[in-house]
Scaffold this active site. Structure first.
Site, PDB file in Angstrom:
ATOM      1  N   VAL A  46       0.831  -1.205   0.000  1.00 46.66           N
ATOM      2  CA  VAL A  46       0.000   0.000   0.000  1.00 46.66           C
ATOM      3  C   VAL A  46       0.867   1.257   0.000  1.00 46.66           C
ATOM      4  O   VAL A  46       0.616   2.209  -0.751  1.00 46.66           O
ATOM      5  CB  VAL A  46      -0.959   0.000   1.203  1.00 46.66           C
ATOM      6  CG1 VAL A  46      -1.745   1.311   1.250  1.00 46.66           C
ATOM      7  CG2 VAL A  46      -1.912  -1.183   1.124  1.00 46.66           C
ATOM      8  N   VAL A  78     -11.935   0.070   5.232  1.00 42.14           N
ATOM      9  CA  VAL A  78     -13.113  -0.721   4.866  1.00 42.14           C
ATOM     10  C   VAL A  78     -13.320  -0.677   3.357  1.00 42.14           C
ATOM     11  O   VAL A  78     -13.440   0.408   2.772  1.00 42.14           O
ATOM     12  CB  VAL A  78     -14.384  -0.203   5.566  1.00 42.14           C
ATOM     13  CG1 VAL A  78     -15.596  -1.065   5.179  1.00 42.14           C
ATOM     14  CG2 VAL A  78     -14.220  -0.186   7.072  1.00 42.14           C
ATOM     15  N   ASP A 111     -11.925 -10.800   9.408  1.00 43.36           N
ATOM     16  CA  ASP A 111     -11.618  -9.583   8.653  1.00 43.36           C
ATOM     17  C   ASP A 111     -12.904  -8.806   8.372  1.00 43.36           C
ATOM     18  O   ASP A 111     -12.968  -7.585   8.575  1.00 43.36           O
ATOM     19  CB  ASP A 111     -10.915  -9.950   7.342  1.00 43.36           C
ATOM     20  CG  ASP A 111     -10.698  -8.744   6.438  1.00 43.36           C
ATOM     21  OD1 ASP A 111      -9.764  -7.969   6.709  1.00 43.36           O
ATOM     22  OD2 ASP A 111     -11.465  -8.578   5.478  1.00 43.36           O
ATOM     23  N   LYS A 135     -14.388  -4.939   9.882  1.00 39.73           N
ATOM     24  CA  LYS A 135     -14.948  -3.887   9.041  1.00 39.73           C
ATOM     25  C   LYS A 135     -16.386  -3.573   9.450  1.00 39.73           C
ATOM     26  O   LYS A 135     -16.808  -2.407   9.410  1.00 39.73           O
ATOM     27  CB  LYS A 135     -14.875  -4.310   7.574  1.00 39.73           C
ATOM     28  CG  LYS A 135     -13.445  -4.494   7.078  1.00 39.73           C
ATOM     29  CD  LYS A 135     -13.388  -5.167   5.717  1.00 39.73           C
ATOM     30  CE  LYS A 135     -11.954  -5.394   5.273  1.00 39.73           C
ATOM     31  NZ  LYS A 135     -11.861  -6.162   4.018  1.00 39.73           N
TER      32      LYS A 135
END
Length: 367
Positions: free
Chosen positions: A19, A137, A206, A210
Protein backbone atom coordinates in the site's frame (compact mmCIF):
# COMPACT_ATOMS: atom_id res chain seq x y z
CA UNK A 1 0.33 41.59 -7.78
CA UNK A 2 1.94 38.14 -7.75
CA UNK A 3 -0.07 35.36 -6.10
CA UNK A 4 1.51 33.90 -2.95
CA UNK A 5 3.45 30.67 -3.23
CA UNK A 6 1.12 27.83 -2.14
CA UNK A 7 1.99 26.02 1.06
CA UNK A 8 3.61 22.60 0.74
CA UNK A 9 2.05 19.85 2.85
CA UNK A 10 4.74 17.52 4.16
CA UNK A 11 3.79 13.86 4.45
CA UNK A 12 5.45 10.99 6.29
CA UNK A 13 4.74 7.33 5.52
CA UNK A 14 5.01 4.73 8.27
CA UNK A 15 5.53 1.53 6.33
CA UNK A 16 6.37 1.00 2.69
CA UNK A 17 4.83 -2.30 1.74
CA UNK A 18 2.31 -2.85 -1.03
CA UNK A 19 0.00 0.00 0.00
CA UNK A 20 2.77 2.45 0.89
CA UNK A 21 4.42 1.97 -2.48
CA UNK A 22 1.06 2.45 -4.17
CA UNK A 23 0.54 5.74 -2.34
CA UNK A 24 3.99 7.00 -3.37
CA UNK A 25 3.50 5.91 -6.99
CA UNK A 26 0.02 7.34 -7.53
CA UNK A 27 0.56 10.51 -5.56
CA UNK A 28 3.61 11.31 -7.66
CA UNK A 29 1.94 10.26 -10.93
CA UNK A 30 -1.09 12.47 -10.26
CA UNK A 31 0.69 15.16 -8.29
CA UNK A 32 0.05 18.09 -10.64
CA UNK A 33 -3.70 17.49 -10.79
CA UNK A 34 -3.95 16.91 -7.04
CA UNK A 35 -2.04 20.07 -6.22
CA UNK A 36 -4.24 22.13 -8.54
CA UNK A 37 -7.40 20.74 -6.95
CA UNK A 38 -6.18 21.24 -3.40
CA UNK A 39 -4.30 24.50 -3.82
CA UNK A 40 -1.21 23.23 -1.98
CA UNK A 41 1.99 21.40 -2.75
CA UNK A 42 2.28 17.76 -1.68
CA UNK A 43 5.58 16.18 -0.73
CA UNK A 44 6.32 12.78 0.86
CA UNK A 45 9.41 13.81 2.77
CA UNK A 46 10.08 10.71 4.92
CA UNK A 47 9.35 7.00 4.53
CA UNK A 48 9.72 4.62 7.46
CA UNK A 49 10.89 1.10 6.60
CA UNK A 50 12.27 -1.94 8.41
CA UNK A 51 15.14 -2.61 6.02
CA UNK A 52 16.91 0.18 4.16
CA UNK A 53 18.51 -2.25 1.71
CA UNK A 54 15.39 -4.15 0.69
CA UNK A 55 14.67 -4.07 -3.04
CA UNK A 56 11.32 -2.49 -3.87
CA UNK A 57 9.32 -1.96 -7.05
CA UNK A 58 9.05 1.77 -6.34
CA UNK A 59 12.32 3.69 -6.19
CA UNK A 60 12.66 6.25 -3.41
CA UNK A 61 15.67 8.47 -2.75
CA UNK A 62 17.68 6.86 0.04
CA UNK A 63 17.84 10.22 1.82
CA UNK A 64 14.10 9.96 2.48
CA UNK A 65 14.18 6.45 3.97
CA UNK A 66 14.57 5.81 7.68
CA UNK A 67 14.15 2.92 10.10
CA UNK A 68 13.22 5.33 12.90
CA UNK A 69 9.44 5.56 12.62
CA UNK A 70 9.22 7.55 15.83
CA UNK A 71 11.34 10.30 14.28
CA UNK A 72 8.73 10.73 11.54
CA UNK A 73 5.92 11.03 14.08
CA UNK A 74 7.88 13.50 16.22
CA UNK A 75 9.11 15.67 13.34
CA UNK A 76 7.34 19.05 13.84
CA UNK A 77 7.66 19.88 10.12
CA UNK A 78 5.57 16.86 9.03
CA UNK A 79 1.86 17.66 8.71
CA UNK A 80 0.33 14.29 7.80
CA UNK A 81 1.37 10.86 9.06
CA UNK A 82 0.17 7.85 7.04
CA UNK A 83 0.19 4.75 9.26
CA UNK A 84 0.53 1.82 6.86
CA UNK A 85 2.46 -0.70 8.98
CA UNK A 86 -0.53 -2.76 10.12
CA UNK A 87 -0.74 -4.65 13.38
CA UNK A 88 -1.89 -3.16 16.65
CA UNK A 89 0.85 -2.59 19.22
CA UNK A 90 3.41 -0.40 17.42
CA UNK A 91 0.76 1.18 15.23
CA UNK A 92 -1.29 2.21 18.27
CA UNK A 93 1.71 3.76 20.02
CA UNK A 94 2.75 5.75 16.97
CA UNK A 95 -0.81 6.83 16.18
CA UNK A 96 -1.36 8.11 19.73
CA UNK A 97 1.92 10.04 19.63
CA UNK A 98 0.98 11.64 16.35
CA UNK A 99 -2.53 12.60 17.48
CA UNK A 100 -1.31 13.98 20.81
CA UNK A 101 1.12 16.22 18.94
CA UNK A 102 -1.77 17.58 16.86
CA UNK A 103 -0.95 15.86 13.58
CA UNK A 104 -3.33 14.44 11.04
CA UNK A 105 -3.17 10.64 10.84
CA UNK A 106 -4.34 8.65 7.82
CA UNK A 107 -4.63 4.88 8.14
CA UNK A 108 -6.02 1.71 6.60
CA UNK A 109 -5.53 -0.31 9.77
CA UNK A 110 -8.93 -1.91 10.42
CA UNK A 111 -7.64 -4.13 13.25
CA UNK A 112 -6.31 -1.12 15.16
CA UNK A 113 -9.54 0.85 14.72
CA UNK A 114 -11.66 -2.15 15.67
CA UNK A 115 -9.69 -2.84 18.85
CA UNK A 116 -8.74 0.69 19.97
CA UNK A 117 -10.94 3.02 17.94
CA UNK A 118 -12.84 4.30 20.97
CA UNK A 119 -9.60 5.45 22.62
CA UNK A 120 -8.22 7.02 19.46
CA UNK A 121 -11.40 8.94 18.69
CA UNK A 122 -11.52 10.26 22.23
CA UNK A 123 -8.13 11.86 21.53
CA UNK A 124 -9.55 13.45 18.39
CA UNK A 125 -12.67 14.66 20.23
CA UNK A 126 -10.41 16.37 22.78
CA UNK A 127 -8.94 18.43 19.98
CA UNK A 128 -5.84 16.30 19.46
CA UNK A 129 -5.29 16.02 15.72
CA UNK A 130 -7.48 14.40 13.06
CA UNK A 131 -7.93 10.73 12.12
CA UNK A 132 -8.94 9.52 8.64
CA UNK A 133 -9.50 5.85 7.79
CA UNK A 134 -11.28 5.44 4.44
CA UNK A 135 -8.87 2.67 3.44
CA UNK A 136 -9.85 0.51 6.42
CA UNK A 137 -13.11 -0.72 4.87
CA UNK A 138 -13.72 -1.98 1.32
CA UNK A 139 -10.55 -0.67 -0.33
CA UNK A 140 -11.39 1.70 -3.16
CA UNK A 141 -15.13 1.90 -2.40
CA UNK A 142 -15.76 5.29 -0.71
CA UNK A 143 -18.07 3.80 1.90
CA UNK A 144 -16.90 5.97 4.80
CA UNK A 145 -17.34 9.20 2.83
CA UNK A 146 -20.73 7.98 1.69
CA UNK A 147 -21.89 7.44 5.27
CA UNK A 148 -20.34 10.65 6.61
CA UNK A 149 -21.13 12.98 3.75
CA UNK A 150 -23.18 11.67 0.83
CA UNK A 151 -25.93 10.15 2.98
CA UNK A 152 -25.60 12.42 6.02
CA UNK A 153 -29.35 13.12 5.95
CA UNK A 154 -30.16 9.45 6.53
CA UNK A 155 -30.49 6.90 9.30
CA UNK A 156 -29.81 3.27 8.46
CA UNK A 157 -32.01 0.37 9.48
CA UNK A 158 -29.82 -2.10 7.58
CA UNK A 159 -26.32 -2.21 6.13
CA UNK A 160 -25.12 -5.44 4.59
CA UNK A 161 -22.41 -6.41 2.19
CA UNK A 162 -19.53 -8.47 0.89
CA UNK A 163 -16.53 -7.07 2.75
CA UNK A 164 -13.89 -9.74 2.13
CA UNK A 165 -12.61 -10.28 -1.40
CA UNK A 166 -10.81 -13.54 -0.56
CA UNK A 167 -14.01 -15.24 0.56
CA UNK A 168 -15.94 -13.84 -2.39
CA UNK A 169 -13.29 -15.11 -4.81
CA UNK A 170 -13.37 -18.60 -3.26
CA UNK A 171 -17.18 -18.84 -3.30
CA UNK A 172 -17.32 -17.55 -6.89
CA UNK A 173 -14.83 -20.15 -8.12
CA UNK A 174 -16.56 -22.93 -6.18
CA UNK A 175 -19.94 -21.97 -7.65
CA UNK A 176 -18.69 -21.64 -11.24
CA UNK A 177 -16.36 -24.66 -11.34
CA UNK A 178 -17.81 -27.06 -8.77
CA UNK A 179 -14.45 -27.30 -7.00
CA UNK A 180 -13.97 -27.81 -3.27
CA UNK A 181 -13.08 -25.12 -0.75
CA UNK A 182 -9.58 -26.57 -0.21
CA UNK A 183 -8.81 -26.67 -3.93
CA UNK A 184 -9.84 -23.07 -4.56
CA UNK A 185 -8.12 -21.85 -1.38
CA UNK A 186 -4.84 -23.35 -2.63
CA UNK A 187 -5.28 -21.47 -5.94
CA UNK A 188 -6.09 -18.25 -4.07
CA UNK A 189 -2.84 -18.53 -2.12
CA UNK A 190 -0.82 -19.10 -5.29
CA UNK A 191 -2.41 -16.04 -6.89
CA UNK A 192 -1.85 -13.87 -3.83
CA UNK A 193 -5.55 -13.46 -3.03
CA UNK A 194 -5.20 -15.31 0.27
CA UNK A 195 -2.57 -15.11 2.99
CA UNK A 196 -0.42 -18.08 4.04
CA UNK A 197 -2.57 -18.14 7.19
CA UNK A 198 -6.01 -17.73 5.71
CA UNK A 199 -7.97 -17.86 8.97
CA UNK A 200 -8.53 -14.11 9.38
CA UNK A 201 -10.28 -14.02 6.00
CA UNK A 202 -12.10 -17.33 5.64
CA UNK A 203 -13.25 -17.55 9.27
CA UNK A 204 -14.97 -14.17 8.96
CA UNK A 205 -12.86 -12.01 11.30
CA UNK A 206 -11.62 -9.58 8.65
CA UNK A 207 -15.22 -8.84 7.67
CA UNK A 208 -16.15 -8.57 11.35
CA UNK A 209 -13.51 -5.87 11.93
CA UNK A 210 -14.95 -3.89 9.04
CA UNK A 211 -18.50 -4.37 10.32
CA UNK A 212 -17.46 -2.89 13.67
CA UNK A 213 -16.22 0.25 11.89
CA UNK A 214 -19.38 0.58 9.80
CA UNK A 215 -21.56 0.16 12.90
CA UNK A 216 -19.67 2.99 14.58
CA UNK A 217 -19.97 5.27 11.57
CA UNK A 218 -23.69 4.60 11.11
CA UNK A 219 -24.77 4.48 14.75
CA UNK A 220 -22.01 6.04 16.84
CA UNK A 221 -21.33 3.07 19.13
CA UNK A 222 -18.63 0.41 19.26
CA UNK A 223 -19.55 -3.27 19.07
CA UNK A 224 -16.79 -5.68 20.03
CA UNK A 225 -16.18 -8.63 17.69
CA UNK A 226 -16.60 -11.04 20.60
CA UNK A 227 -20.18 -9.74 20.98
CA UNK A 228 -20.94 -10.70 17.39
CA UNK A 229 -21.89 -13.91 15.69
CA UNK A 230 -18.93 -14.57 13.37
CA UNK A 231 -18.85 -17.61 11.08
CA UNK A 232 -16.82 -18.31 7.97
CA UNK A 233 -17.00 -20.35 4.78
CA UNK A 234 -14.83 -23.40 5.49
CA UNK A 235 -17.76 -25.83 5.52
CA UNK A 236 -19.50 -24.53 2.40
CA UNK A 237 -19.48 -27.25 -0.28
CA UNK A 238 -20.03 -27.25 -4.04
CA UNK A 239 -23.27 -29.14 -3.33
CA UNK A 240 -24.51 -26.28 -1.12
CA UNK A 241 -23.80 -23.77 -3.88
CA UNK A 242 -25.39 -25.95 -6.57
CA UNK A 243 -28.53 -26.56 -4.52
CA UNK A 244 -28.82 -22.85 -3.71
CA UNK A 245 -28.64 -22.06 -7.43
CA UNK A 246 -31.46 -24.51 -8.17
CA UNK A 247 -33.60 -22.66 -5.64
CA UNK A 248 -32.77 -19.28 -7.17
CA UNK A 249 -30.18 -18.19 -4.62
CA UNK A 250 -26.46 -17.45 -4.35
CA UNK A 251 -24.37 -18.01 -1.21
CA UNK A 252 -22.27 -15.03 -0.10
CA UNK A 253 -20.38 -14.26 3.11
CA UNK A 254 -22.11 -11.12 4.39
CA UNK A 255 -21.43 -8.64 7.14
CA UNK A 256 -24.76 -7.35 8.44
CA UNK A 257 -25.47 -4.36 10.69
CA UNK A 258 -29.11 -3.80 11.58
CA UNK A 259 -30.82 -1.36 13.89
CA UNK A 260 -34.20 -1.76 15.52
CA UNK A 261 -35.36 1.80 16.05
CA UNK A 262 -38.28 0.72 18.23
CA UNK A 263 -35.99 -0.83 20.85
CA UNK A 264 -32.92 1.27 20.06
CA UNK A 265 -30.71 -1.78 19.58
CA UNK A 266 -27.96 -2.46 17.06
CA UNK A 267 -27.08 -5.96 15.87
CA UNK A 268 -23.93 -6.92 13.95
CA UNK A 269 -22.98 -10.31 12.58
CA UNK A 270 -20.95 -12.06 9.85
CA UNK A 271 -21.96 -15.37 8.28
CA UNK A 272 -22.82 -17.05 4.94
CA UNK A 273 -26.21 -16.01 3.58
CA UNK A 274 -28.59 -17.02 0.82
CA UNK A 275 -29.08 -14.05 -1.50
CA UNK A 276 -31.85 -14.15 -4.12
CA UNK A 277 -30.26 -14.09 -7.56
CA UNK A 278 -32.35 -11.01 -8.42
CA UNK A 279 -30.53 -9.10 -5.66
CA UNK A 280 -27.83 -6.99 -7.33
CA UNK A 281 -25.33 -7.95 -4.62
CA UNK A 282 -25.64 -11.60 -5.70
CA UNK A 283 -23.87 -10.75 -8.96
CA UNK A 284 -20.85 -9.17 -7.22
CA UNK A 285 -18.25 -11.86 -7.86
CA UNK A 286 -14.54 -12.60 -7.76
CA UNK A 287 -12.45 -10.29 -5.50
CA UNK A 288 -14.94 -7.43 -5.66
CA UNK A 289 -16.74 -6.02 -2.62
CA UNK A 290 -20.29 -4.68 -2.50
CA UNK A 291 -22.20 -2.84 0.23
CA UNK A 292 -25.93 -2.11 0.37
CA UNK A 293 -27.12 0.80 2.54
CA UNK A 294 -30.82 0.78 3.41
CA UNK A 295 -31.63 4.35 4.48
CA UNK A 296 -34.76 6.12 5.61
CA UNK A 297 -34.49 9.03 3.17
CA UNK A 298 -32.49 7.88 0.13
CA UNK A 299 -33.75 4.30 0.10
CA UNK A 300 -31.33 1.56 -0.91
CA UNK A 301 -27.89 2.41 -2.27
CA UNK A 302 -25.44 -0.18 -3.58
CA UNK A 303 -21.70 0.48 -3.84
CA UNK A 304 -19.47 -1.99 -5.70
CA UNK A 305 -15.74 -1.97 -6.35
CA UNK A 306 -12.37 -3.44 -5.57
CA UNK A 307 -12.12 -4.12 -1.86
CA UNK A 308 -8.36 -4.61 -1.66
CA UNK A 309 -5.13 -4.43 -3.63
CA UNK A 310 -2.45 -1.81 -4.05
CA UNK A 311 -4.26 0.57 -6.37
CA UNK A 312 -7.69 0.49 -4.71
CA UNK A 313 -6.30 0.95 -1.21
CA UNK A 314 -3.83 3.64 -2.30
CA UNK A 315 -6.75 5.50 -3.89
CA UNK A 316 -8.53 5.54 -0.52
CA UNK A 317 -5.39 6.69 1.33
CA UNK A 318 -4.79 9.55 -1.12
CA UNK A 319 -8.45 10.54 -0.81
CA UNK A 320 -7.89 10.84 2.94
CA UNK A 321 -4.73 12.86 2.36
CA UNK A 322 -6.89 15.29 0.36
CA UNK A 323 -9.35 15.50 3.28
CA UNK A 324 -6.41 15.97 5.63
CA UNK A 325 -5.35 19.03 3.64
CA UNK A 326 -8.84 20.48 4.20
CA UNK A 327 -8.51 19.71 7.93
CA UNK A 328 -5.18 21.47 8.08
CA UNK A 329 -6.91 24.55 6.71
CA UNK A 330 -9.17 24.64 9.75
CA UNK A 331 -12.16 22.42 8.94
CA UNK A 332 -13.57 20.56 11.99
CA UNK A 333 -13.28 16.77 12.23
CA UNK A 334 -16.15 14.89 10.55
CA UNK A 335 -19.01 13.99 12.88
CA UNK A 336 -20.32 10.49 13.63
CA UNK A 337 -24.15 10.30 13.48
CA UNK A 338 -26.51 12.34 15.61
CA UNK A 339 -26.56 9.95 18.59
CA UNK A 340 -22.83 10.38 19.18
CA UNK A 341 -23.16 13.84 20.70
CA UNK A 342 -26.82 14.13 21.62
CA UNK A 343 -27.94 13.52 25.23
CA UNK A 344 -30.52 10.93 24.30
CA UNK A 345 -31.51 7.49 25.39
CA UNK A 346 -28.35 5.34 25.20
CA UNK A 347 -28.03 3.27 22.08
CA UNK A 348 -27.62 -0.38 22.98
CA UNK A 349 -25.25 -2.75 21.21
CA UNK A 350 -26.50 -6.27 20.86
CA UNK A 351 -25.89 -9.48 19.00
CA UNK A 352 -28.01 -12.59 18.50
CA UNK A 353 -27.57 -15.11 21.30
CA UNK A 354 -26.47 -18.07 19.24
CA UNK A 355 -23.86 -20.81 19.78
CA UNK A 356 -20.38 -19.59 18.92
CA UNK A 357 -18.41 -21.81 16.57
CA UNK A 358 -15.57 -21.43 14.10
CA UNK A 359 -17.47 -23.51 11.55
CA UNK A 360 -19.66 -22.06 8.84
CA UNK A 361 -23.38 -22.56 8.51
CA UNK A 362 -24.24 -25.69 6.56
CA UNK A 363 -27.61 -24.03 5.92
CA UNK A 364 -26.87 -20.36 5.25
CA UNK A 365 -29.32 -17.80 6.55
CA UNK A 366 -31.35 -15.92 3.98
CA UNK A 367 -31.44 -12.17 3.60
Amino acid sequence: MASPTPRTIRIGLLGFGTVGQGVWKHLHNNRTALERRLGVGLDIVRVGVRDLKKKREVKVPTSRLTTDLGAIVDDPTIDIVCELIGGVTTAKSLTERALKSGKVVVTGNKALICEHGAELFRLVQRGRGHYFFEASVAGGIPIIKTLREGLIANRFRLIYGILNGTCNYILTRMACEGRSFDEVLADAKRLGYAEADESLDVDGWDAAHKAVILAYLAHGRWIKPKQMLVQGIRDITPHDLSYAKELGYTIKLLAIISRDFSTNRVFARVHPCLLPQRNLLASVDDVFNGICLCADVAGSTLLVGRGAGQDATASAVISDIADAVVALRGAPPPGICEEDAAPRKPLKSSSPRMPRTSKAYTRPAAI
